[in-house]
Design a protein around this motif. Structure first.
Motif, short mmCIF file in Angstrom:
data_model
loop_
_atom_site.label_atom_id
_atom_site.label_comp_id
_atom_site.label_asym_id
_atom_site.label_seq_id
_atom_site.Cartn_x
_atom_site.Cartn_y
_atom_site.Cartn_z
N VAL A 100 0.86 -1.11 0.05
CA VAL A 100 -0.15 -0.05 -0.01
C VAL A 100 0.72 1.29 0.02
N VAL A 101 0.57 2.08 -1.03
CA VAL A 101 1.34 3.39 -1.20
C VAL A 101 0.26 4.65 -0.54
N HIS A 102 0.72 5.51 0.27
CA HIS A 102 0.06 6.79 0.54
C HIS A 102 0.63 7.89 0.30
N ALA A 103 0.20 8.67 -0.66
CA ALA A 103 1.18 10.16 -0.96
C ALA A 103 0.16 11.01 -1.11
N HIS A 104 1.04 12.21 -1.26
CA HIS A 104 0.29 13.50 -1.49
C HIS A 104 0.35 14.29 -2.77
N THR A 157 -14.44 1.42 1.68
CA THR A 157 -15.75 1.41 1.17
C THR A 157 -15.77 1.99 -0.04
N ALA A 158 -15.01 3.26 0.08
CA ALA A 158 -15.06 4.31 -1.34
C ALA A 158 -14.28 3.38 -2.37
N MET A 159 -13.03 2.81 -1.78
CA MET A 159 -12.18 2.25 -2.92
C MET A 159 -12.75 0.97 -3.43
N GLY A 160 -13.44 0.23 -2.64
CA GLY A 160 -14.01 -1.08 -3.10
C GLY A 160 -12.79 -1.98 -3.59
N GLU A 161 -12.78 -2.57 -4.74
CA GLU A 161 -11.98 -3.61 -5.29
C GLU A 161 -11.06 -2.96 -6.10
N LEU A 162 -11.01 -1.46 -6.32
CA LEU A 162 -10.07 -1.08 -7.41
C LEU A 162 -8.63 -0.68 -6.62
N PRO A 163 -8.05 -0.60 -7.47
CA PRO A 163 -6.52 -0.35 -7.15
C PRO A 163 -6.11 0.96 -6.41
N VAL A 164 -6.86 2.01 -6.71
CA VAL A 164 -6.37 3.53 -6.36
C VAL A 164 -7.64 4.16 -5.83
N VAL A 165 -7.67 4.97 -4.89
CA VAL A 165 -8.91 5.79 -4.47
C VAL A 165 -8.02 7.12 -4.03
N ILE A 166 -8.80 8.22 -4.61
CA ILE A 166 -8.40 9.50 -4.50
C ILE A 166 -8.77 10.03 -2.81
N LEU A 167 -8.08 10.43 -2.14
CA LEU A 167 -8.66 11.33 -0.70
C LEU A 167 -8.83 12.40 -0.99
N ARG A 168 -10.00 13.16 -0.86
CA ARG A 168 -10.04 14.39 -1.29
C ARG A 168 -9.60 15.66 -0.58
N HIS A 170 -6.26 15.66 0.19
CA HIS A 170 -5.62 14.85 0.93
C HIS A 170 -4.57 14.14 0.05
N GLY A 171 -5.00 13.40 -0.75
CA GLY A 171 -3.79 12.41 -1.56
C GLY A 171 -4.45 11.20 -1.94
N ILE A 172 -3.75 10.19 -2.23
CA ILE A 172 -4.20 8.86 -2.75
C ILE A 172 -3.64 7.76 -1.80
N THR A 173 -4.53 6.82 -2.07
CA THR A 173 -4.05 5.35 -1.64
C THR A 173 -3.94 4.37 -2.75
N SER A 174 -2.88 3.84 -2.91
CA SER A 174 -2.65 3.15 -3.98
C SER A 174 -2.08 1.37 -3.59
N ALA A 175 -3.09 0.50 -4.07
CA ALA A 175 -2.77 -0.84 -3.32
C ALA A 175 -2.41 -1.93 -4.65
N ALA A 176 -1.37 -2.49 -4.41
CA ALA A 176 -1.16 -3.58 -5.55
C ALA A 176 -0.58 -4.85 -5.03
N ALA A 177 -0.31 -5.65 -5.65
CA ALA A 177 0.51 -7.09 -5.20
C ALA A 177 2.07 -6.86 -5.07
N SER A 178 2.32 -5.63 -5.38
CA SER A 178 3.76 -5.34 -5.17
C SER A 178 4.11 -4.02 -4.93
N VAL A 179 4.99 -3.67 -4.32
CA VAL A 179 5.32 -2.09 -3.91
C VAL A 179 5.65 -1.44 -5.32
N GLU A 180 6.35 -2.09 -6.35
CA GLU A 180 6.68 -1.29 -7.43
C GLU A 180 5.36 -1.06 -8.16
N GLN A 181 4.29 -1.95 -8.19
CA GLN A 181 3.25 -1.77 -9.01
C GLN A 181 2.60 -0.57 -8.24
N ALA A 182 2.37 -0.65 -6.94
CA ALA A 182 1.66 0.39 -6.29
C ALA A 182 2.41 1.67 -6.70
#
Length: 249
Positions: A100-104, A157-168, A170-182
């Motif tokens: 999981v990556v959290h960035a701004h 809940t907002a993210m669901g099963e998708l790989p990325v969600v924007i945090l209004r 604030h920033g983003i949360t990106s999730a993947a099977a690897s650090v590189e992909q996230a």
């Protein structure tokens, strides 16, 4: 600190990539990697904090999902992110996710606040990015810290099963099977947001690529889309981060 050295180096390098790309230029942002059903590695804040662009393997700490140290000494002088629940909520809810990556990213935040939806506006310019945008990029509408389970559940809940969600705001949360992909997902999303802002600033209209063009885009494979792309990102930061000698003893 002897355990998971390779993974600690990877996460540290990923933090530097985020900073080099302008997605986390200051002291905010963090990356996590699940290493077992009970433990994760996460970028923590240490006694000589200088920001994500200067992250070293010593800043990556092994913790339990409740934020406590997984081994003696792991958190001596370091503190877990306030937003650790952002990571643990995703990792515990989604078996398909290991990192999981959290960035701004300023451009993503700005585009969302301007009411610009992230859409697949590019094609061969960034094929993985086009596919990511075509799958949909949801928005979590609260501009708050994701620092407790209640808010983390709302975000999830907002993210669901998708790989990325924007945090209004604030920033983003990106999730993947690897650090590189996230991380690469976050870079692609930020690029599309930046192009969208440029288009609107030039008086144009943000228009999605035609469905038939999207369907025509080939999958260039993980070796090119992830491994080669990642080598480029690492090279842009000046190369692999080396652990400090004292961390290997």
């Amino acid at each position: 600190m002897k355990e998971f050295q390779e993974e600690r180096v990877l996460i540290a390098q990923a933090c530097r990539v985020l900073a080099a790309r302008g997605l986390a230029e200051g002291i905010l942002g963090h990356i996590s990697l699940r290493v077992s059903s009970e433990h994760l590695l996460v970028r923590c804040r240490g006694p000589r904090e200088r920001g994500l662009g200067y992250t070293g393997p010593e800043d990556i700490r092994l913790v339990r999902y409740d934020g406590t140290a997984a081994a003696q000494g792991e958190l001596d002088g370091w503190s877990v992110p306030n937003e650790l629940p952002l990571h643990t909520a995703v990792l515990q809810a989604r078996n398909d996710v290991k990192a999981v990556v959290h960035a701004h990213p300023p451009q993503i935040v700005a585009a969302d606040l301007a009411g610009i939806e992230i859409r697949p506006i590019v094609g061969a310019f960034d094929i993985p990015g086009a596919r990511l945008a075509a799958g949909g990029v949801p928005v979590y509408h609260r501009g708050v810290l994701v620092r407790n389970d209640s808010v983390a559940t709302e975000m999830l809940t907002a993210m669901g099963e998708l790989p990325v969600v924007i945090l209004r705001g604030h920033g983003i949360t990106s999730a993947a099977a690897s650090v590189e992909q996230a991380v690469l997902q976050a870079i692609s999303l930020n690029t599309i947001a930046g192009l969208s802002l440029d288009i609107v600033s030039a008086g144009g209209t943000v228009t999605a690529l035609a469905p038939e063009d999207l369907a025509e885009l080939p999958d260039l494979g993980a070796d090119f889309n992830t491994r080669t792309a990642w080598r480029h990102e690492v090279a842009r930061t000046g190369g692999i981060v080396a652990p400090r000698t004292e961390d290997l003893t």
